[in-house]
Enzyme design. Structure first.
Site, mmCIF file in Angstrom:
data_model
loop_
_atom_site.group_PDB
_atom_site.id
_atom_site.type_symbol
_atom_site.label_atom_id
_atom_site.label_comp_id
_atom_site.label_asym_id
_atom_site.label_seq_id
_atom_site.Cartn_x
_atom_site.Cartn_y
_atom_site.Cartn_z
ATOM 1 C CG LEU A 64 21.640 -4.009 -10.340
ATOM 2 C CD1 LEU A 64 21.667 -4.405 -8.877
ATOM 3 C CD2 LEU A 64 21.617 -2.497 -10.509
ATOM 4 N N PRO A 65 24.783 -4.291 -13.539
ATOM 5 C CG PRO A 65 25.762 -2.250 -14.122
ATOM 6 C CD PRO A 65 24.764 -2.859 -13.192
ATOM 7 C CB THR A 95 25.751 -12.172 -16.041
ATOM 8 O OG1 THR A 95 24.648 -12.417 -16.905
ATOM 9 C CG2 THR A 95 26.770 -13.299 -16.190
ATOM 10 C CE LYS A 170 24.927 -15.061 -19.177
ATOM 11 N NZ LYS A 170 24.163 -14.585 -20.279
ATOM 12 C CE LYS A 245 29.278 -9.221 -15.780
ATOM 13 N NZ LYS A 245 27.881 -8.831 -15.758
HETATM 14 P P1 NAD Z 1 23.523 -1.878 -18.495
HETATM 15 O O1 NAD Z 1 24.832 -1.341 -18.073
HETATM 16 O O2 NAD Z 1 22.903 -1.431 -19.782
HETATM 17 O O3 NAD Z 1 22.418 -1.577 -17.350
HETATM 18 C C1 NAD Z 1 22.663 -1.614 -15.985
HETATM 19 C C2 NAD Z 1 21.768 -0.587 -15.300
HETATM 20 O O4 NAD Z 1 22.010 -0.652 -13.905
HETATM 21 C C3 NAD Z 1 22.058 0.844 -15.746
HETATM 22 O O5 NAD Z 1 20.860 1.484 -16.131
HETATM 23 C C4 NAD Z 1 22.666 1.484 -14.497
HETATM 24 O O6 NAD Z 1 22.357 2.871 -14.367
HETATM 25 C C5 NAD Z 1 22.020 0.656 -13.417
HETATM 26 N N1 NAD Z 1 22.754 0.724 -12.155
HETATM 27 C C6 NAD Z 1 24.075 0.592 -11.933
HETATM 28 N N2 NAD Z 1 24.352 0.723 -10.633
HETATM 29 C C7 NAD Z 1 23.163 0.942 -10.019
HETATM 30 C C8 NAD Z 1 22.795 1.178 -8.671
HETATM 31 N N3 NAD Z 1 23.702 1.197 -7.688
HETATM 32 N N4 NAD Z 1 21.492 1.376 -8.401
HETATM 33 C C9 NAD Z 1 20.564 1.340 -9.382
HETATM 34 N N5 NAD Z 1 20.861 1.131 -10.682
HETATM 35 C C10 NAD Z 1 22.142 0.941 -10.976
HETATM 36 O O7 NAD Z 1 23.662 -3.467 -18.469
HETATM 37 P P2 NAD Z 1 22.741 -4.539 -19.238
HETATM 38 O O8 NAD Z 1 23.249 -4.751 -20.623
HETATM 39 O O9 NAD Z 1 21.313 -4.176 -19.002
HETATM 40 O O10 NAD Z 1 23.130 -5.861 -18.435
HETATM 41 C C11 NAD Z 1 22.611 -6.130 -17.143
HETATM 42 C C12 NAD Z 1 23.103 -7.502 -16.717
HETATM 43 O O11 NAD Z 1 22.623 -8.482 -17.651
HETATM 44 C C13 NAD Z 1 24.626 -7.650 -16.712
HETATM 45 O O12 NAD Z 1 25.003 -8.407 -15.589
HETATM 46 C C14 NAD Z 1 24.937 -8.357 -18.022
HETATM 47 O O13 NAD Z 1 26.122 -9.115 -17.949
HETATM 48 C C15 NAD Z 1 23.716 -9.236 -18.174
HETATM 49 N N6 NAD Z 1 23.406 -9.600 -19.557
HETATM 50 C C16 NAD Z 1 23.464 -8.685 -20.560
HETATM 51 C C17 NAD Z 1 23.164 -9.063 -21.870
HETATM 52 C C18 NAD Z 1 23.206 -8.044 -22.986
HETATM 53 O O14 NAD Z 1 23.142 -8.461 -24.150
HETATM 54 N N7 NAD Z 1 23.285 -6.746 -22.700
HETATM 55 C C19 NAD Z 1 22.799 -10.388 -22.143
HETATM 56 C C20 NAD Z 1 22.717 -11.305 -21.105
HETATM 57 C C21 NAD Z 1 23.022 -10.897 -19.801
#
Ligand code: NAD
Length: 300
Positions: A64-65, A95, A170, A245
């Protein structure tokens, strides 16, 4: 194995796809109907809530975000803990700050459920290719259970210690990365301003004591490393907003621990200014533009 997967965004969706490919049956939940439909076509089952997804699952994974989403998805009335069976292993890969996952784990422990944190590095490319690094905070039994499944989404599965230590690993790494990129930017821009060829300077740094990942693999000066975002207009890498973030998580964790993070705070302000200029979507190595003369703006 029947796996509940909740949070199917840029990272979660390709991770879930890899689990489906590996032969698992997935219970899927996200707020985005389009991604649910797409993954259901690959063989997953759409759930109506995190509770519904967790019911009958043999493993629960969330991606999740941010911390607020993790708290609600796990702890709400229709959350994971309302549906998960006693003794079912569970892991959050988002994260977030270490305290939030410890709170979730403490709530889960009251009903006989062990929760791990396993934030990842490797970005969306690594999620698609199944080459992520997972930094896992878990008791040894839970780590042993999770390891084979995480290995179907990643290449390096590292046990960092008890729950929360994955997040600590991390955020400490990304704190250092943010600082080292600022340092390399400062040195490269100074060298250029003083009149040395930047490729000569990069060669010296990379065979001397200034060498680091930011100078060698991901140099912020365009054209030094052909595969680095700097050589393609700072696109397609690790966005400055995501770095901000992680710096926010690091500085907040430091505040709670009464620990100074002086250079981290300076780096955070530099990335904040970059974001305020409208460059938050660019790769974080574009921080070098804070140091470059406006006369060469056209090259950025
Ligand atoms: P994103 O915003 O693309 O995806 C998050 C998903 O969670 C979305 O599909 C959203 O609809 C869903 N969501 C939000 N609230 C929700 C709820 N209450 N119930 C169900 N689903 C819900 O984010 P991401 O890029 O996939 O990143 C996810 C995590 O991974 C974050 O914490 C980010 O910091 C970490 N991360 C991301 C990257 C990257 O390159 N994108 C790399 C390493 C770590």
């Amino acid at each position: 194995m029947k796996i509940a997967f909740i949070g199917l965004g840029n990272m979660g969706a390709p991770m879930a796809r890899n689990l489906i490919k590996a032969g698992h049956a997935l219970n899927l939940f996200d707020l985005n109907q389009a991604v649910l439909k797409e993954l259901a076509e690959l063989g997953g089952t759409i759930s109506s809530s995190p509770r519904d997804a967790a019911q009958g699952a043999e493993l629960v994974i969330t991606m999740l975000p941010a911390a607020a989403h993790v708290r609600s998805v796990w702890l709400n009335e229709d959350g994971v803990l309302a549906g998960i069976g006693k003794g079912v292993p569970a892991v959050d890969c988002s994260t977030i700050d270490p305290q939030t996952i410890r709170d979730v784990a403490a709530a889960a422990a009251k009903q006989g459920v062990a929760v791990a944190d396993a934030p990842v590095s490797g970005g969306t490319g690594g999620a698609q290719a199944g080459t992520l690094t997972f930094m896992v905070g878990a008791n040894p039994e839970l780590f042993a259970t999770l390891q084979p499944v995480l290995a179907q989404m990643g290449r390096n599965i590292v046990h960092c210690g008890k729950v929360g230590t994955g997040q600590i690993a991390k955020i400490c790494n990304n704190l250092l990365l943010a600082i080292s990129m600022v340092g390399v930017s400062e040195a490269m821009a100074l060298g250029d301003a003083l009149g040395i060829d930047t490729s000569v300077l990069a060669g010296i740094i990379n065979s001397s004591t200034g060498r680091c990942w930011s100078s060698e693999m991901y140099n912020p000066w365009p054209g030094i490393v052909e595969t680095a975002p700097a050589s393609r207009g700072y696109t397609g890498g690790f966005g400055a907003e995501l770095m901000l973030k992680d710096l926010g998580l690091a500085t907040e964790a430091a505040r709670q621990a009464h620990q100074p993070v002086v250079l981290g705070a300076v780096a955070q302000q530099l990335y904040q200014a970059m974001s305020q200029r409208g460059d938050g979507g660019k790769d974080f190595s574009a921080i070098i533009n804070s140091y470059r003369k406006p006369a060469i703006e056209g090259q950025r």
